[in-house]
Design a protein around this motif. Structure first.
Motif, PDB file in Angstrom:
ATOM      1  N   LYS A 157      31.871 -22.907   4.579  1.00  0.00           N
ATOM      2  CA  LYS A 157      32.261 -21.721   5.348  1.00  0.00           C
ATOM      3  C   LYS A 157      31.828 -21.840   6.811  1.00  0.00           C
ATOM      4  CE  LYS A 157      32.093 -16.742   4.919  1.00  0.00           C
ATOM      5  NZ  LYS A 157      32.330 -15.660   3.997  1.00  0.00           N
ATOM      6  N   TRP A 176      24.552 -11.621   7.016  1.00  0.00           N
ATOM      7  CA  TRP A 176      25.213 -12.706   7.766  1.00  0.00           C
ATOM      8  C   TRP A 176      24.175 -13.336   8.680  1.00  0.00           C
ATOM      9  CZ3 TRP A 176      29.509 -15.300   7.086  1.00  0.00           C
ATOM     10  CH2 TRP A 176      29.962 -16.130   8.107  1.00  0.00           C
ATOM     11  N   SER A 233      23.584  -4.970  14.081  1.00  0.00           N
ATOM     12  CA  SER A 233      24.897  -5.500  13.679  1.00  0.00           C
ATOM     13  C   SER A 233      25.915  -5.025  14.713  1.00  0.00           C
ATOM     14  CB  SER A 233      25.245  -4.950  12.284  1.00  0.00           C
ATOM     15  OG  SER A 233      26.628  -4.797  12.135  1.00  0.00           O
ATOM     16  N   THR A 234      26.781  -5.915  15.155  1.00  0.00           N
ATOM     17  CA  THR A 234      27.808  -5.490  16.128  1.00  0.00           C
ATOM     18  C   THR A 234      28.754  -4.473  15.484  1.00  0.00           C
ATOM     19  OG1 THR A 234      29.186  -7.397  15.563  1.00  0.00           O
ATOM     20  CG2 THR A 234      27.747  -7.618  17.499  1.00  0.00           C
ATOM     21  N   ASN A 235      28.971  -4.583  14.161  1.00  0.00           N
ATOM     22  CA  ASN A 235      29.833  -3.590  13.499  1.00  0.00           C
ATOM     23  C   ASN A 235      29.195  -2.204  13.555  1.00  0.00           C
ATOM     24  OD1 ASN A 235      31.747  -5.493  12.805  1.00  0.00           O
ATOM     25  ND2 ASN A 235      31.882  -4.860  10.682  1.00  0.00           N
ATOM     26  N   PHE A 240      33.788 -10.158  13.239  1.00  0.00           N
ATOM     27  CA  PHE A 240      33.862 -11.553  12.782  1.00  0.00           C
ATOM     28  C   PHE A 240      32.649 -12.337  13.273  1.00  0.00           C
ATOM     29  CE2 PHE A 240      36.573 -11.290  16.578  1.00  0.00           C
ATOM     30  CZ  PHE A 240      36.096 -12.317  17.381  1.00  0.00           C
ATOM     31  N   GLY A 241      32.229 -13.250  12.418  1.00  0.00           N
ATOM     32  CA  GLY A 241      31.117 -14.136  12.752  1.00  0.00           C
ATOM     33  C   GLY A 241      31.590 -15.570  12.612  1.00  0.00           C
ATOM     34  N   GLY A 256      33.574 -15.751   8.941  1.00  0.00           N
ATOM     35  CA  GLY A 256      34.074 -14.714   8.050  1.00  0.00           C
ATOM     36  C   GLY A 256      34.387 -13.441   8.813  1.00  0.00           C
ATOM     37  N   GLN A 258      22.003 -11.017  15.862  1.00  0.00           N
ATOM     38  CA  GLN A 258      21.992  -9.822  15.013  1.00  0.00           C
ATOM     39  C   GLN A 258      20.779  -9.924  14.090  1.00  0.00           C
ATOM     40  OE1 GLN A 258      26.415  -8.480  14.015  1.00  0.00           O
ATOM     41  NE2 GLN A 258      25.981 -10.469  13.110  1.00  0.00           N
ATOM     42  N   GLY A 285      22.844  -8.556  10.478  1.00  0.00           N
ATOM     43  CA  GLY A 285      24.279  -8.849  10.416  1.00  0.00           C
ATOM     44  C   GLY A 285      24.752  -8.699   8.968  1.00  0.00           C
ATOM     45  N   ARG A 286      25.904  -8.066   8.816  1.00  0.00           N
ATOM     46  CA  ARG A 286      26.404  -7.804   7.463  1.00  0.00           C
ATOM     47  C   ARG A 286      27.576  -8.717   7.121  1.00  0.00           C
ATOM     48  NH1 ARG A 286      26.016  -2.484   9.242  1.00  0.00           N
ATOM     49  NH2 ARG A 286      28.244  -2.178   9.512  1.00  0.00           N
ATOM     50  N   GLY A 287      27.600  -9.184   5.866  1.00  0.00           N
ATOM     51  CA  GLY A 287      28.745  -9.927   5.362  1.00  0.00           C
ATOM     52  C   GLY A 287      29.479  -9.069   4.346  1.00  0.00           C
ATOM     53  N   ARG A 288      30.518  -9.630   3.729  1.00  0.00           N
ATOM     54  CA  ARG A 288      31.220  -8.894   2.672  1.00  0.00           C
ATOM     55  C   ARG A 288      30.339  -8.820   1.444  1.00  0.00           C
ATOM     56  NH1 ARG A 288      35.928 -11.586   0.974  1.00  0.00           N
ATOM     57  NH2 ARG A 288      36.907  -9.647   0.334  1.00  0.00           N
TER      58      ARG A 288
END
Ligand code: BTN
Length: 279
Positions: A131, A71, A36-38, A153-154, A134, A60, A63-66
């Motif tokens: 969508k 993601w 994940s880039t975060n 952001f993705g 996000g 990713q 990748g993580r979402g909210r």
């Protein structure tokens, strides 16, 4: 926006030359594959990364979402980007950071793709009800020596909808699917970052109205009947009225709704929640 049959790979020099004097992106890391880039950006903060450092990846794998969601992040098609912000003042405007990031994204898309996405509060980028992108902001843990906010952001850029997992087919869209063209992700990334810098500087030093007014103009939540799932799992239904000074969504709860009676409040201020536009 230039039409490209075979979109270019992400490139530090392409993005930095389009960014010009922008202070975001002077330090930039592009990876072929990350979890994940975060996660990468949070680790960089720990090792002393500068304000404005950018992490991008072609793919990713986690990748993580909210709300703990994942993601979807397939290789070489879309944009996965995290920005390290270390100078966030004044503190009472902190919750505007994800909102202005959504705004920077919608404006960049408007500029480049002749498409007008809207923002579902707080920061989902929508075309119609689907969508397109996000934002996920994460902070370094309290008490750590080096504090920063990582703004991830993705954006679904060049993927085809058929490439998405089936459960996302009806709820997601991509720039390519909406406009029938492919996009240069380097141009898009640079536009978003320079818009973000402008809004970020306004947020730091100007009247809140300088960011609130354009956010409201892009936000499709205000004036709608909505249902909000709160962090504790409770649902609230009502009319979305406005965005408060602290970025909270101001909602008039439906009279028939038990929560409204219980709270006795005419207007509720929601600071975190998952919104569904009802009508
Ligand atoms: C959402 O749920 O709407 C937020 C999605 C945020 C996804 C981006 S992709 C780049 C950055 N790295 C992550 O793991 N997540 C964010």
């Amino acid at each position: 926006m230039k039409f490209c049959a075979d979109p270019s790979p992400l490139s530090v020099s392409a993005i930095q030359s389009a960014l010009g004097l922008c202070s975001l992106g002077r330090d930039m890391h592009i990876h072929d594959e990350v979890l994940s880039t975060n996660t990468m950006a949070l680790a960089l903060v720990d090792s002393g990364a500068n304000h404005g450092t950018i992490v991008l990846a072609e793919q990713q794998t986690a990748g993580r979402g909210r709300w703990g969601r994942s993601w979807f992040s397939p290789p070489k098609k879309n944009l996965y980007c995290s920005v390290i912000l270390k100078e966030v003042y004044p503190k009472d405007r902190l919750s505007w950071i994800p909102l202005i990031t959504g705004l920077a994204i919608t404006q960049a898309i408007e500029e480049l793709a002749n498409l007008r996405p809207s923002l579902k509060w707080p920061n989902d980028i929508l075309v119609g009800d689907r969508k397109l992108g996000g934002v996920l902001c994460e902070s370094t843990p309290q008490g750590t020596r080096r504090r920063a906010i990582v703004v991830g952001f993705g954006i679904n850029v060049n993927s085809r909808i058929e490439e998405f997992p089936e459960d996302l087919h009806l709820s997601s869209t991509t720039l390519a699917a909406e406009t029938g063209r492919l996009y240069d992700r380097n141009h898009l990334a640079a536009r978003i970052l320079s818009n973000l810098e402008v809004h970020y500087e306004r947020l730091r030093s100007q009247s809140l109205q300088e960011v609130r007014a354009p956010y409201l103009a892009s936000c499709s939540t205000i004036g709608r009947q909505i249902c909000i799932r709160l962090v504790n799992g409770e649902d609230i239904k009502g009319l979305a009225l406005d965005i408060g000074r602290d970025g909270a969504l101001r909602v008039a709860p439906s009279i028939e709704f038990p929560h409204a009676k219980k709270s006795g409040k005419e207007v509720m201020e929601i600071r975190s929640g998952e919104v569904v536009h009802v009508r």
